[in-house]
Design a protein around this motif. Sequence first.
Motif: not given
Length: 425
Positions: A250-251, A263-266, A289-297
């Motif tokens: 969680v971000s 909450p926003l999460h990965g 093809l893998v897409n990964r969304r990652y938080a600023p943390e």
Amino acid sequence: MVLAASDRIGQALDLVGSDEAAIVRDLGRLLAVDTSFPPGDGYGALADLAEDLVAPLGFSCSRVSVPDALWSTPAGGAHGERVNLIASRPSGLPICSLYFHVDTVPPGEGWTRPPLALAQVDGRLYGRGAADMKGTIAATLAALRALERTGSPLRFEPRLLFCTDEEGGLYPGIRYLAEQGLVEGHLLSFNGGAAPRIWAGCFGSIDLLVRIRGRGAHSGEPVGGINAVEEAIPLLNALMALKGRVERRVSAMPSPPHYDGSPLHGRLTIAALHGGQKGSSLPAAFEILVNRRYAPEEDFPEVLAELEATVRDVMAPTQVLDVETHVIGHLAPVSDPTGPHWPRWQAALGRGFGFAPEEFRAWGSSSSSDMGFVQQAGIREILLGGLGRPDNNIHAPDEFTTMADVVALARSILAYLSGDFEAQV
């Protein structure tokens, strides 16, 4: 008779509302240029059109192309010159750089009307890029025409940046412009939504291509063959397990209103699978093809290392001849882009869209932006606006915006740039 400031800005705002025919004309021309990424080979044609659109407003243009070595990837999906266009008209005033990404995702299937032509239905403006984000170009042109026709003085001189490869490229055009010191003044990005939002940032995005090489053979007599698809099944299972772990992270970034407090999460998405040709042949190659969304943390090297370790550990015991991983797209996260110009932009959005001051709140998103690279180049404050709404079908069939939102955004831009807006803030 010399109009008072309040009369001038009122007249200019009214002119935007009466400029719908020109908005339709401009947007129709923009949608007709195919700038789908991949491959992104329509940027030169879009630059030609943009030069034609801004010339009557007194802008001169320069082209800046991203060097091939920076954006080319082993995947080979992108091709064509990465032409970015800068339109300026020096006046001595402080500069506000207005950013547009000119690429779109491919139209895809499922459209009920031609995706590369403007269709008007009950106030909706349909076409690939109508909301994300060619409609914002049409809105900006309408704002600038109204300012010019009324002789309104400017608070900021607009500098227009028409940029490449936001939709997944390895090296977006705005990154190159920022790193070369070509982004002047403060920056207003139109990669946002039609909402009373104070931007709190966004996640980063990684596109990782996994290439698995087996050995082809007849499926009826598979002696010596290695089925690349079947050998990859454990990896697909491992990626789904990793997805579960990632999405529990969680971000602290505040989430959008439509999350209803969640909450926003990965995020991890298996975005594409390619392999095989026919039933009688064992597939010799398979791509994931893998897409990964990652938080600023999260830290980019650690996020990438986790993905690559998953591939390496699972595929090591298999029979495949070779496994390759390639980062073919990356957008860095944006963190706390607020700054001294935000109160004025917030007031301008209120004037254009009718948002009340108490409606504004800060939130981020797990979608991504090329503005993270702009921050890494030293430009921290980034204003955000745009035409996106949750129901606009952005990146989906029948993408649309509305004439009402285009006019409202144009009025917001007009107010922000106008010197007559000072008394309204």
